[in-house]
Scaffold this active site. Sequence first.
Site, short mmCIF file in Angstrom:
data_model
loop_
_atom_site.label_atom_id
_atom_site.label_comp_id
_atom_site.label_asym_id
_atom_site.label_seq_id
_atom_site.Cartn_x
_atom_site.Cartn_y
_atom_site.Cartn_z
N SER A 128 -11.30 -34.24 91.28
CA SER A 128 -10.14 -33.83 90.48
C SER A 128 -10.00 -34.66 89.22
CB SER A 128 -8.85 -33.96 91.29
OG SER A 128 -7.76 -33.57 90.48
N LYS A 182 -8.93 -31.52 99.01
CA LYS A 182 -8.89 -31.12 97.59
C LYS A 182 -8.14 -29.80 97.44
CE LYS A 182 -9.53 -31.04 93.18
NZ LYS A 182 -9.76 -29.77 92.60
N HIS A 185 -4.56 -30.59 97.60
CA HIS A 185 -4.24 -31.22 96.31
C HIS A 185 -3.91 -30.14 95.28
CE1 HIS A 185 -5.51 -32.15 92.19
NE2 HIS A 185 -5.12 -33.38 92.39
N ASN A 186 -4.75 -29.12 95.22
CA ASN A 186 -4.51 -28.06 94.24
C ASN A 186 -3.24 -27.27 94.55
OD1 ASN A 186 -6.97 -28.93 93.22
ND2 ASN A 186 -7.61 -26.87 92.66
N GLU A 189 -0.57 -29.26 93.31
CA GLU A 189 -0.62 -29.14 91.83
C GLU A 189 0.14 -27.89 91.38
OE1 GLU A 189 -4.67 -29.59 90.11
OE2 GLU A 189 -4.36 -27.63 89.19
#
Length: 481
Positions: A128, A182, A185-186, A189
């Site tokens: 990232s 990940k 995480h997105n 986000e």
Amino acid sequence: AQANIGVVGLAAMGSNLARNLAHHGNTVAVYNRHYDRTETLMNEHGDEGKFVPAHTVEEFVASLSKPRTAIIMVKAGAPTDAVIEELANAMEPGDIIVDGGNAYFPDTIRREKEIRARGLHFVGCGVSGGEEGALNGPSMMPGGTEESWKTLGPILESIAALAEGEPCVTHIGTDGAGHFVKMVHNGIEYADMQLIAESYDLMRRGLGMSAGEIGNVFAKWNEGELNSYLIEITSEVLRQQDAKTGKPLVDVIVDHAGMKGTGTWTVQTALSLAVPVTGISEAVFARGLSSQAEQREEAAKQELAGPEQRIELAQSEREAFIEDIRQALYASKIVAYAQGFDEINAGAKEYGWNIDQAAVARIWRGGCIIRAKFLNRVSDAFESGEANISLLFARYFKDAIASAQSAWRRVVARAAENGIPVPAFSSSLSYYDGLRSDRLPAALIQGQRDLFGAHTYQRVDEPGVFHTLWAAEGRPEIKQD
Ligand code: 6PG
């Protein structure tokens, strides 16, 4: 063999990662399907460190020292599978293939199994921080075996972003764990971005402020507990003027939010794990609604009923309301992170990963898109065990929501009254209120399910499973074994 690491795929992310590796003393083999990209990298940046350019996969593999370690930075899906196959054919047992793209974690689990069966290591690694992060220090989330981490760890640590002196990379867990984290995480986000967008909308349409004024508000917020990369770039976006029209750039950008799928995966996965991630889901749906051009045009034509989307406040009350929005944003953000970590926890249980949530929060403090000051608090909360059940029970966050909650309610209520959509603010608040309710109307739903489908229910005063003979009035309920 002279390179200790290789990069396959030299588009923006790949070539920046290769340069970052070279800047930190690695000798980097580089390969791209079309040699012109390799040539461009060598011509423009070849003097920044030690590169070994290769024309073919075989040449690339031959230039790597053992255990050979290659990072793939190509498009997710079929292109990734094709490169993995080529590399695996040219490599030997013990070698390590790293996929640094945004792969869907079930693909990573499948690939890891296939590659492991051939005696090689496969590491799905979330990366990232965009192009800039790849060059100057990304946050990285590698999965795969412990053994592969022994070789890969020091290399990734050499190029990772630093947060308070610590490299933003840790071995997340086996096979797909890194890409799973990940993915979440997105999702977070998306939630962060939606919450910021709702705050902006309340000030823009609600209070009638200019883009520049709102940019200044975000810049101020960035000095406090909301300090984060996304808040920082928001003020930059809002202060940007369009060169062509002289208007704020944000006013000439079409209001259809794009997405490449990682947010959708986060929600799909959460649904299958039965984890409520309301903040992230609403963020994905809000992007979806924004892009439903036909329906939005029709709604405009039909002038659907609603109040004027403007919040009338006396001048003296406006500052206080802006502070309310800040607090609503902070409280909703805490909920979105709590939900995201719940999903990581549920995924770890489902897939047998031993994920250290405190370490995940620590590596998100720098380099990645959601990097934020408050992740220090998140990692402390997991470290101390206070967030074992939910981040919302850690003292710091419990207190933060306690002091923000009245503001949060005022914002959601005003937004509803004035017809300004705040799906992430309001769903996060409802989640919070749902969580703290000692009785939920789910009891009624259980009754309905039992009536129409004999789905049974449990009682508050007796163990067991019960079914009521609903049609027969006055007949007692029967217990089922
Ligand atoms: C990152 C980002 C990145 C992602 C973009 C675009 O961590 O660097 O998450 O991986 O691809 O943010 O995502 P969308 O196109 O889905 O908004």
